[in-house]
Structure formats: C-alpha cells, structure tokens
Write a protein that holds these residues in place. Structure first.
Motif, PDB file in Angstrom:
ATOM      1  N   SER B  31       0.763  -1.195   0.049  1.00 49.73           N
ATOM      2  CA  SER B  31      -0.069  -0.046   0.057  1.00 49.73           C
ATOM      3  C   SER B  31       0.784   1.237  -0.125  1.00 49.73           C
ATOM      4  O   SER B  31       0.365   2.437  -0.195  1.00 49.73           O
ATOM      5  N   TYR B  32       2.041   1.120   0.252  1.00 47.61           N
ATOM      6  CA  TYR B  32       2.934   2.320   0.155  1.00 47.61           C
ATOM      7  C   TYR B  32       3.850   2.691  -0.672  1.00 47.61           C
ATOM      8  O   TYR B  32       4.651   1.691  -1.222  1.00 47.61           O
ATOM      9  N   TRP B  33       4.103   3.748  -0.954  1.00 45.64           N
ATOM     10  CA  TRP B  33       5.215   4.162  -1.840  1.00 45.64           C
ATOM     11  C   TRP B  33       6.648   4.023  -0.971  1.00 45.64           C
ATOM     12  O   TRP B  33       6.599   4.167   0.226  1.00 45.64           O
ATOM     13  N   MET B  34       7.681   3.780  -1.600  1.00 45.90           N
ATOM     14  CA  MET B  34       8.967   3.555  -0.775  1.00 45.90           C
ATOM     15  C   MET B  34      10.162   4.350  -1.524  1.00 45.90           C
ATOM     16  O   MET B  34      10.149   4.709  -2.796  1.00 45.90           O
ATOM     17  N   HIS B  35      11.031   4.803  -0.679  1.00 50.83           N
ATOM     18  CA  HIS B  35      12.210   5.415  -0.991  1.00 50.83           C
ATOM     19  C   HIS B  35      13.537   4.894  -0.611  1.00 50.83           C
ATOM     20  O   HIS B  35      13.599   4.228   0.538  1.00 50.83           O
ATOM     21  N   TRP B  36      14.552   5.293  -1.327  1.00 53.26           N
ATOM     22  CA  TRP B  36      16.023   4.953  -0.896  1.00 53.26           C
ATOM     23  C   TRP B  36      16.572   6.224  -0.808  1.00 53.26           C
ATOM     24  O   TRP B  36      16.563   7.226  -1.734  1.00 53.26           O
ATOM     25  N   VAL B  37      17.300   6.606   0.088  1.00 49.99           N
ATOM     26  CA  VAL B  37      17.960   7.871   0.558  1.00 49.99           C
ATOM     27  C   VAL B  37      19.474   7.120   1.019  1.00 49.99           C
ATOM     28  O   VAL B  37      19.701   6.328   1.483  1.00 49.99           O
ATOM     29  N   ARG B  38      20.546   7.911   0.696  1.00 51.77           N
ATOM     30  CA  ARG B  38      21.848   7.718   1.024  1.00 51.77           C
ATOM     31  C   ARG B  38      22.574   9.036   1.627  1.00 51.77           C
ATOM     32  O   ARG B  38      22.228  10.096   1.691  1.00 51.77           O
ATOM     33  N   VAL B  46      20.635  12.400   0.980  1.00 48.75           N
ATOM     34  CA  VAL B  46      20.534  12.737  -0.485  1.00 48.75           C
ATOM     35  C   VAL B  46      19.445  11.564  -0.979  1.00 48.75           C
ATOM     36  O   VAL B  46      19.576  10.357  -0.740  1.00 48.75           O
ATOM     37  N   TRP B  47      18.543  12.047  -1.424  1.00 47.77           N
ATOM     38  CA  TRP B  47      17.150  11.337  -1.937  1.00 47.77           C
ATOM     39  C   TRP B  47      17.950  10.621  -3.167  1.00 47.77           C
ATOM     40  O   TRP B  47      18.605  11.068  -4.060  1.00 47.77           O
ATOM     41  N   VAL B  48      17.346   9.370  -3.217  1.00 44.78           N
ATOM     42  CA  VAL B  48      18.049   8.295  -4.483  1.00 44.78           C
ATOM     43  C   VAL B  48      16.868   8.061  -5.467  1.00 44.78           C
ATOM     44  O   VAL B  48      17.192   8.361  -6.646  1.00 44.78           O
ATOM     45  N   SER B  49      16.046   7.774  -4.823  1.00 46.35           N
ATOM     46  CA  SER B  49      15.018   6.923  -5.839  1.00 46.35           C
ATOM     47  C   SER B  49      13.618   6.593  -5.080  1.00 46.35           C
ATOM     48  O   SER B  49      13.716   6.641  -3.848  1.00 46.35           O
ATOM     49  N   ARG B  50      12.661   6.611  -5.863  1.00 47.87           N
ATOM     50  CA  ARG B  50      11.438   6.170  -5.264  1.00 47.87           C
ATOM     51  C   ARG B  50      10.534   5.326  -6.020  1.00 47.87           C
ATOM     52  O   ARG B  50      10.713   5.287  -7.360  1.00 47.87           O
ATOM     53  N   SER B  59      11.003   6.884 -10.059  1.00 51.23           N
ATOM     54  CA  SER B  59      11.803   8.060 -10.512  1.00 51.23           C
ATOM     55  C   SER B  59      13.386   8.228  -9.670  1.00 51.23           C
ATOM     56  O   SER B  59      13.249   7.326  -8.626  1.00 51.23           O
ATOM     57  N   TYR B  60      14.099   8.839 -10.352  1.00 49.98           N
ATOM     58  CA  TYR B  60      15.687   8.632  -9.715  1.00 49.98           C
ATOM     59  C   TYR B  60      16.249  10.355  -9.576  1.00 49.98           C
ATOM     60  O   TYR B  60      15.851  11.173 -10.260  1.00 49.98           O
ATOM     61  N   ALA B  61      17.127  10.355  -8.739  1.00 46.04           N
ATOM     62  CA  ALA B  61      17.961  11.459  -8.485  1.00 46.04           C
ATOM     63  C   ALA B  61      19.019  11.470  -9.927  1.00 46.04           C
ATOM     64  O   ALA B  61      19.286  10.543 -10.562  1.00 46.04           O
TER      65      ALA B  61
END
Lengths: 110, 114
Positions: B31-38, B46-50, B59-61
């Motif tokens: 049910s949730y969007w997820m993100h990677w942050v580094r 720094v946001w990386v991707s979702r 989407s990507y940085a």
C-alpha cells in the motif's frame, strides 16, 4: 535539479527559541513542495518530525512546529532542550516525483 | 510494529554492481510508496529513488539515473535497489524509507573502493 538551502549551523540557549529555514533555488517554497523536516543524531537513522509543512507525528515533541515564512519553509523550536542538539534536514517535493534534501542545519544547544 | 531492515551492503570495486534489499514487516507493504536515501560519511542526506505502491512508476535523482534501478516484490514485502557502474562517490549508508511518513531502516553501508 533544484538546490535546497539551509543554515549550516545555528546555536540556541536552553529554553530559548530558534527558527531553521529551508529555501529553494526555483523560487518560493509553497505548500505544494510538501515540506518535511527530519532530525538526525549521530549514529542514528533520521527521524521525521514534520510533514506537509506543519503536521506532526505522534512522536514529535510539542515544542517543534513547522510553517511557511517569507518564501521558505521553517522549523521553529520553542523551549530548546539539550536533547534537541542534532542535525536537521528539510526535504522538498518537486512536481510530486522528485525530492531534494537540504544540506542540513547543525543545531547546538548551548 | 513497523520494521524496515536493509541488507546487501559491502565493499565493491569501482565499476562493479551491488543489490540492496529492504525487508518490510508490520504493515501492508503493497500500500505504500517507498524511497531510497543515502548519506556519505560525514555528509548530508541525499534522496536517491522512489517507487510507487505497485511498482509501475519510478523516479531517480540525476546522480544515479541510468545506473541504479529501484524495484519491489510485494509478495515478499521487499524493496530493492540494483546499483550498477558504481563509483567512489556512491560510497554511503543507504536507507530505505516508507513514504516519508516516519519509518526508516537503520541503513546498510556501501563502500566503493579498489
């Protein structure tokens, strides 16, 4: 890609009030950027304090508040405590599909 | 209890590849969007991707576009980040985060070095 700016460092006295700001290279920060604020202490993962400009999580101390101020997002800490010493990051959404963190503000309570 | 546990980090040579995983539990992952942050050592977030909830949109940085791929397996409650053509500047702790609503993993360290 947009650049999000924060004060590199700020100092507040115990019990005092301080405002951290978050600006965007693309212009004024609005509610459409869905500003977020995170707190990070050394060696720990970030913790979300504020979402969508001014909303608090259940764990967010009442002394923290979020707002829009002079074209920027703002995080105000009223009644600073020693445990509030940390790095604070803002996050802005661009077109709902890209996110950019600010460089962080190191807050010292002294 | 909501839990996000990253794994897969380690030492890799420049130009190499690595796949990170984020195992989710305690909530309806699908049910949730997820993100990677580094976060590079001593540096900021720094946001990386979702990725959206069903995996159909990503989407990507700019810094990782074309090299990293985010994906998810909702049947396994797991988020992935495939990292190719790694560079020294990709060295960081990588966190997964649930839709910015307050839940983050503890991070996994990726070191790119010869």
């Amino acid at each position: 890609q947009a650049v999000v700016t924060q004060e590199p460092s700020l100092t507040v006295s115990p019990g005092g009030t301080v405002t951290l700001t978050c600006g965007s290279s693309t212009g004024a920060v609005t509610s459409g950027h869905y500003p977020y604020w995170f707190q990070q202490k050394p060696g720990q993962a970030p913790r979300t304090l504020i979402y969508d400009t001014s909303n608090k999580h259940s764990w967010t101390p009442a002394r923290f508040s979020g707002s829009l101020l002079g074209g920027k997002a703002a995080l105000t800490l009223s009644g600073a405590q020693p445990e509030d010493e940390a790095e604070y990051y803002c996050l802005l959404s661009y077109s709902g599909d890209l996110w950019v963190f600010g460089g962080g503000t190191k807050l010292t309570v002294l | 209890e909501v839990q996000l546990v990253e794994s897969g980090g380690g030492l890799v040579q420049p130009g190499g590849s690595l796949r990170l995983s984020c195992a989710a539990s305690g909530f309806t992952f699908s049910s949730y969007w997820m993100h990677w942050v580094r976060q590079a050592p001593g540096k900021g977030l720094v946001w990386v991707s979702r990725i959206n909830s069903d995996g159909s949109s990503t989407s990507y940085a700019d810094s990782v576009k074309g090299r990293f791929t985010i994906s998810r397996d909702n049947a396994k409650n797991t988020l992935y980040l495939q990292m190719n053509s790694l560079r020294a500047e990709d060295t960081a702790v990588y966190y997964c985060a649930r839709d910015w609503d307050g839940y983050w993993g503890q991070g996994t360290l990726v070191t790119v070095s010869s």
